[in-house]
Design a protein around this motif. Structure first.
Motif, mmCIF file in Angstrom:
data_model
loop_
_atom_site.group_PDB
_atom_site.id
_atom_site.type_symbol
_atom_site.label_atom_id
_atom_site.label_comp_id
_atom_site.label_asym_id
_atom_site.label_seq_id
_atom_site.Cartn_x
_atom_site.Cartn_y
_atom_site.Cartn_z
ATOM 1 N N LEU A 159 -28.281 -153.990 -23.967
ATOM 2 C CA LEU A 159 -27.438 -154.899 -23.187
ATOM 3 C C LEU A 159 -26.502 -155.780 -24.015
ATOM 4 O O LEU A 159 -25.380 -156.070 -23.577
ATOM 5 C CB LEU A 159 -28.320 -155.790 -22.317
ATOM 6 C CG LEU A 159 -29.227 -155.084 -21.298
ATOM 7 C CD1 LEU A 159 -30.055 -156.115 -20.536
ATOM 8 C CD2 LEU A 159 -28.405 -154.251 -20.329
ATOM 9 N N SER A 160 -26.952 -156.243 -25.178
ATOM 10 C CA SER A 160 -26.157 -157.213 -25.940
ATOM 11 C C SER A 160 -24.729 -156.756 -26.245
ATOM 12 O O SER A 160 -23.785 -157.534 -26.090
ATOM 13 C CB SER A 160 -26.884 -157.566 -27.240
ATOM 14 O OG SER A 160 -28.086 -158.263 -26.967
ATOM 15 N N TRP A 163 -22.777 -157.150 -22.855
ATOM 16 C CA TRP A 163 -23.037 -158.254 -21.939
ATOM 17 C C TRP A 163 -21.784 -159.082 -21.663
ATOM 18 O O TRP A 163 -21.540 -159.495 -20.527
ATOM 19 C CB TRP A 163 -24.151 -159.142 -22.476
ATOM 20 C CG TRP A 163 -24.575 -160.176 -21.477
ATOM 21 C CD1 TRP A 163 -24.335 -161.515 -21.504
ATOM 22 C CD2 TRP A 163 -25.305 -159.936 -20.265
ATOM 23 N NE1 TRP A 163 -24.871 -162.132 -20.400
ATOM 24 C CE2 TRP A 163 -25.470 -161.190 -19.616
ATOM 25 C CE3 TRP A 163 -25.830 -158.792 -19.659
ATOM 26 C CZ2 TRP A 163 -26.136 -161.314 -18.399
ATOM 27 C CZ3 TRP A 163 -26.497 -158.924 -18.452
ATOM 28 C CH2 TRP A 163 -26.640 -160.157 -17.839
ATOM 29 N N GLN A 167 -19.896 -157.383 -18.148
ATOM 30 C CA GLN A 167 -21.057 -158.070 -17.575
ATOM 31 C C GLN A 167 -21.570 -157.421 -16.299
ATOM 32 O O GLN A 167 -22.775 -157.345 -16.075
ATOM 33 C CB GLN A 167 -20.703 -159.532 -17.297
ATOM 34 C CG GLN A 167 -20.749 -160.403 -18.546
ATOM 35 C CD GLN A 167 -20.740 -161.873 -18.212
ATOM 36 O OE1 GLN A 167 -20.755 -162.252 -17.052
ATOM 37 N NE2 GLN A 167 -20.716 -162.717 -19.232
ATOM 38 N N ALA A 170 -23.425 -154.296 -17.308
ATOM 39 C CA ALA A 170 -24.640 -154.664 -18.036
ATOM 40 C C ALA A 170 -25.707 -155.198 -17.087
ATOM 41 O O ALA A 170 -26.894 -154.882 -17.222
ATOM 42 C CB ALA A 170 -24.310 -155.699 -19.108
ATOM 43 N N SER A 171 -25.282 -156.001 -16.115
ATOM 44 C CA SER A 171 -26.243 -156.564 -15.160
ATOM 45 C C SER A 171 -26.893 -155.465 -14.317
ATOM 46 O O SER A 171 -28.100 -155.501 -14.058
ATOM 47 C CB SER A 171 -25.528 -157.567 -14.246
ATOM 48 O OG SER A 171 -26.422 -158.111 -13.302
ATOM 49 N N ARG A 174 -29.414 -153.590 -16.487
ATOM 50 C CA ARG A 174 -30.648 -154.354 -16.652
ATOM 51 C C ARG A 174 -31.561 -154.197 -15.431
ATOM 52 O O ARG A 174 -32.763 -153.944 -15.555
ATOM 53 C CB ARG A 174 -30.324 -155.844 -16.861
ATOM 54 C CG ARG A 174 -31.584 -156.668 -17.188
ATOM 55 C CD ARG A 174 -31.463 -158.099 -16.696
ATOM 56 N NE ARG A 174 -31.339 -158.184 -15.244
ATOM 57 C CZ ARG A 174 -32.348 -158.047 -14.398
ATOM 58 N NH1 ARG A 174 -33.577 -157.789 -14.838
ATOM 59 N NH2 ARG A 174 -32.144 -158.138 -13.092
ATOM 60 N N LEU A 209 -29.530 -163.854 -23.180
ATOM 61 C CA LEU A 209 -28.192 -163.356 -22.892
ATOM 62 C C LEU A 209 -27.263 -164.414 -22.312
ATOM 63 O O LEU A 209 -26.049 -164.308 -22.427
ATOM 64 C CB LEU A 209 -28.292 -162.170 -21.915
ATOM 65 C CG LEU A 209 -28.960 -160.921 -22.477
ATOM 66 C CD1 LEU A 209 -29.176 -159.901 -21.366
ATOM 67 C CD2 LEU A 209 -28.105 -160.308 -23.589
ATOM 68 N N ARG A 212 -24.242 -165.146 -16.432
ATOM 69 C CA ARG A 212 -23.018 -164.384 -16.189
ATOM 70 C C ARG A 212 -21.957 -165.320 -15.639
ATOM 71 O O ARG A 212 -22.250 -166.285 -14.959
ATOM 72 C CB ARG A 212 -23.260 -163.271 -15.164
ATOM 73 C CG ARG A 212 -24.190 -162.197 -15.595
ATOM 74 C CD ARG A 212 -24.479 -161.268 -14.428
ATOM 75 N NE ARG A 212 -23.257 -160.772 -13.815
ATOM 76 C CZ ARG A 212 -23.200 -160.275 -12.592
ATOM 77 N NH1 ARG A 212 -24.273 -160.237 -11.842
ATOM 78 N NH2 ARG A 212 -22.056 -159.826 -12.111
#
Length: 409
Positions: A159-160, A163, A167, A170-171, A174, A209, A212
């Motif tokens: 994810l990093s 992120w 975003q 990535a969300s 996750r 993280l 957002r």
């Protein structure tokens, strides 16, 4: 004299309703309780004591199957084995065998979950998005790791890097990783091999993280609405399938996939309506688009470019280079670049339309959101799904078309 067995019949046992035990012979009984419960029971004596062994619900176990289980129990007794002890030992063996199996890798668990939730996907594109985001594109570093051995550091490794720049993507990744882990744990009989889900947000990744941002449009860069008319007229002035598709996308404020997948049977040109079926919509709900005269003129030009297609209901309105295939999404991107607008996206014109509605008109916000096929609040949603809502949206889309075709000052 041997005791009679097989006293019951399949149909007769199903018709029994009297509370109590109904003998089939040989120790097998159908037990009916006062609350209507029905189960098969095997009674036998072991070392001078009466014992009872449940064989299962009569709603799940047939008479034939119950007789087979009772016969197996009588065979065990003849061999000097307690049927209840054997049942417990068999169950333990199955449990130990299951626990001895290795935990599936994250890749195996992800593929299995996608297969098991097939019915949840809105369409093929939605399913492909799950496969891509949980595949090697983003999760290559964890796909071969046993799911229960994943750590928070492993998840951060995925994810990093995305992120901040991606975003939204990535969300979603996750959340999907979290669901894969939970599903794999639920299937494993040995819960002692599992700890805390490493993809959890609350109390875990949120501290690493960071929050957002409320809205991130970096990957859907939108052209300022005041600049759209000049661009639209430039796109409108060249007769090619991809350029006219781009002009049609702008005039209808539609998504790229809705445009390139459009077929002639979706259009009622006499009523000036384009009805997009639920299977092609992001929200999985049918959407009607009122067509302005500008949008209709683009369709008329496409009918001239591919005159045979307009007569075939299943033909794509904006055909690609290969026969029977639609344009690719990349075709719109390439056309944007050719028109010196490659720093914007085709999807961004939906934001341009929304900003125009809010900044330059008095059309209600809910009407604009409904035109974009967004799901809005219950009360407002019902108001704008009434029969007169289409005509209200038609007025708005006609105003948008007039704005697009007005010569810039």
């Amino acid at each position: 004299m041997a005791r009679a067995i097989h006293k019951l019949s399949a149909r007769g046992s199903e018709a029994l309703t009297a509370v109590g035990r109904h003998s089939d012979g040989g120790g097998l009984y159908l037990s009916i309780s006062a609350n209507g419960g029905r189960r098969w029971v095997f009674y036998y004596k072991w070392q001078g004591k009466q014992r009872e062994m449940g064989l299962g619900s009569a709603r799940e176990i047939t008479l034939k199957r119950a007789r087979d289980l009772a016969a197996d129990a009588r065979k065990s007794i003849s061999q000097g084995i307690d049927p209840l002890a054997k049942k417990a030992a068999d169950a333990k063996a199955v449990e130990l065998e299951a626990k001895a199996k290795p935990v599936p890798s994250f890749g195996e668990a992800a593929d299995r979950l996608i297969e098991s939730i097939e019915g949840e996907f809105r369409n093929k594109k939605h399913r492909d998005q799950w496969k891509m985001t949980l595949g090697d594109t983003y999760c290559a570093s964890i796909r071969h790791t046993p799911t229960n051995e994943l750590t928070t550091e492993d998840i951060l490794g995925v994810l990093s890097p995305i992120w901040r720049p991606k975003q939204e993507t990535a969300s979603r990744i996750r959340g999907r990783i979290e669901r894969v882990w939970d599903a794999a744990k639920a299937r494993d009989p040995d819960k002692s091999r599992w700890t805390v889900n490493p993809a959890l947000w609350r109390g875990n990744l949120e501290h690493v993280l960071g929050k957002r941002t409320k809205l991130q449009r970096g990957h859907h860069a939108a052209m300022p609405w005041r600049e759209v008319p000049a661009f639209f007229q430039k796109a409108r002035g060249f007769e090619s399938s991809s350029q006219l598709a781009l002009a049609f996308l702008i005039s209808c404020a539609s998504r790229s996939g809705e445009i390139i997948g459009a077929i002639w049977s979706e259009f009622d040109l006499a009523k000036k309506i384009w009805t997009i079926p639920a299977g092609r919509m992001k929200a999985g709900r049918e959407h009607s688009v009122p067509l302005s005269d500008t949008a209709l003129s683009i369709l008329a030009e496409m009918a001239k470019i591919a005159p045979g297609d307009a007569d075939r209901h299943s033909a794509f309105v904006f055909p690609g280079a290969k026969k029977g295939r639609p344009l690719s999404t990349m075709a719109l991107t390439m056309r944007m670049r050719a028109l010196n607008a490659g720093h914007f996206t085709a999807h961004g014109f939906r934001s341009s339309f929304r900003d125009w509605c809010g900044d330059a008109t008095h059309f209600p916000r809910e009407l604009a959101e409904h035109a974009l096929a967004h799901i809005i609040g219950n009360a407002a949603e019902q108001a704008y799904r009434r029969s007169d809502a289409l005509e209200k949206r038609r007025e708005m889309m006609n105003a948008w078309a007039q704005f697009l075709t007005t010569e810039p000052h």
